[in-house]
Design an enzyme around this catalytic site. Structure first.
Site: not given
Length: 517
Positions: A337, A436
């Site tokens: 991310c 994630h």
């Protein structure tokens, strides 16, 4: 008539163990046959969880729902506060960004809206579940904030919930903190406290017994349990506050050294949790270049303020050290991310979505450029990644404000139904993705670690334990531990007593009183 019977867990301070105890009671009630939901009205956390419909809530409530064996919804955490910079935060309402607010404006302007959201969410849960385990935040004795608080005793009154007060003996002064908290409560709220739990105890409980007797005589409140510290519990932490007390594994004889960069606005750091369960992995968080040393794997986790955390890497000297490690060709680097965005060529934020800095050059490991956008991506994702010439099905979730585009052709990392995602270097030593939960995929984690083992001339390890299986076992272990050390029969009786005889909270009276009239 609503059917859910609530129980609320409050603490004498942050990190007293409220989240873990709520998780335990969610599992206990579920084991005892009750359809159970967690609830936290307002959560301040950078560790997020994505619901099945692509909404964002505090990760703790998602984990608690898993412990209860139910699907997480935004009713379980209707208000999420995500700090982005000093005294400023993104307010997330029912899983979607509402607006950025500073603390004073939030307290002044959001109170009535927040109160309505909380009542509606609790009402929705109460018609769907049989038990609701409610988590407070901080301390109910923060007298400077109590006139407009939205997370402790006001919520207990709305739900007509009995309250268990938790004190952390590990931090010292547990009797003083419990007694002081009780004395600072109003008489009405003090009556709502059915007893206390002393958490994280180490040693012989007989040495504590004189204090327990004194406490019960002095306050008139029963000690409902003394819970011994539970080692090596594979349950995700509430937020990065836990990192302040993090003690790295000192066993440096383990085969693989993993360094996780801890920048100031680190988020979703629990992405690395599976490595703690691997017997050959030594995991450590680093904030300084001299701490980095010569790891086998460096992980750049998520960030709530990517440009400012990127500037931290540069100013601290960590960015330079990462380049030196890359030049030596022995260290793998994975960015998740915000960490993925940092690995690129540049990050721009012209509208100040996250930061007052409108542009910053990236670390330059991957050929992507990222622009921050007002539209937030929150989605459960899955796809197929190719690593070490093996196709591996992976699942994860995405939470990000930015959109990334490639300046030059880059090898895709993951193929999803919506197209290519992420990027990797030709030798697969540098990996970047918005996924994630990547390392929670057991087969990928095994292949990544075995690639490192081969590079070091070590024998491969196959058939590693499933991390999801470890988590399920941890939920049961935690529930068994709490059952053993708390007076569950008293808690059940008090839940029933409050349900049978409590007065209903009146929102109009509460708002009238909070106005100071």
């Amino acid at each position: 008539m609503p059917k859910a019977l609530p129980l609320m867990i409050q603490g004498t301070h942050s990190d007293a163990g409220k989240s873990v105890l709520v998780t335990a009671f969610c599992r206990i009630f579920a084991q005892d046959g009750y359809r159970t939901a967690p609830f936290k009205s307002q959560n301040m956390a950078l560790n997020s969880y994505i619901t099945i419909d692509g909404k964002e809530i505090g990760r703790a409530q998602g984990v608690q729902a898993e412990a209860a064996g139910v699907i997480a919804t935004t009713d379980m955490n209707p208000i999420l506060i995500k700090p982005s910079r000093e005294n400023d935060a993104q307010i997330v309402v029912h899983g979607k960004p509402y607006q950025n607010m500073n603390a004073m404006d939030y307290r002044k302007d959001f109170f009535k809206r927040g109160l309505k959201l909380i009542e509606e969410a609790l009402d929705s849960l109460s018609h769907t579940y049989e038990r609701i385990v409610i988590e407070g935040a901080g301390s109910p004795a923060e007298v400077n904030l109590n006139d407009r608080e939205l997370v402790n005793m006001r919520v207990a009154r709305i739900a007509n919930a009995p309250v268990v007060l938790v004190g952390d003996i590990e931090k010292g002064g547990v009797f003083a903190s419990l007694v002081g908290t009780l004395q600072l409560l109003s008489e009405e709220d003090r009556e709502r406290v059915i007893g206390v739990i002393i958490n994280k105890f180490r040693g012989d409980v007989k040495l504590l017994e004189p204090g327990l007797t004194w406490f019960e005589e002095y306050t008139g409140k029963p000690v409902l349990g003394v819970i011994p510290h539970l080692q090596d519990l594979n349950i995700e932490a509430e937020d990065s506050v836990i990192l302040d007390s993090y003690k790295p594994d000192e066993d440096k004889t383990k085969d693989i050294d993993i360094a996780v960069i801890r920048y100031p606005k680190i988020s979703n750091f629990t992405d690395v949790d599976p490595f703690f369960a691997e017997p050959d992995c030594h995991v450590r968080f680093v904030t300084k270049p001299e701490q980095l040393k010569q790891p086998d794997l460096v992980i750049l986790p998520g960030s709530k303020n990517t440009i400012e955390d990127l500037l931290f890497l540069k100013k601290s000297g960590l960015a330079e050290k990462l380049h030196l490690l890359n030049e030596k060709g022995k260290t793998s680097i994975v960015g998740i991310c915000g960490g993925y965005q940092m690995l690129g060529l540049s990050i721009s934020d012209p509208d100040g979505i996250e930061s007052p800095h409108s542009y910053e050059t990236g670390l330059g490991f991957l050929s992507l450029r990222t622009a921050m956008t007002t539209e937030k991506t929150t989605v459960l994702s899955e796809g197929t990644l190719t690593f070490e010439q093996t196709a591996i099905h992976v699942k994860g979730y995405e939470i990000h404000m930015g959109q990334s585009v490639f300046e030059e052709e880059c090898d895709s990392f993951i193929e999803t139904k919506n197209g290519s995602e992420g990027c990797k270097s030709p030798d697969e030593r540098i990996l970047g993705t918005y996924f994630h939960g990547l390392f929670h995929n057991d087969l990928f984690r095994e292949r990544l670690l075995n690639k490192i083992r081969k590079q070091k001339g070590l024998e491969e390890i196959t058939g590693r334990v499933s991390f999801n299986q470890l988590r399920e076992e941890a939920f049961d272990r935690l529930a068994d531990h709490v059952r053993k050390h708390v007076k569950l029969d008293i808690i059940y009786d008090e839940i029933e007593r409050f349900y049978q005889g409590g007065e209903k909270y009146d929102e109009n009276i509460a708002i009238h009183n909070d106005s100071g009239t």
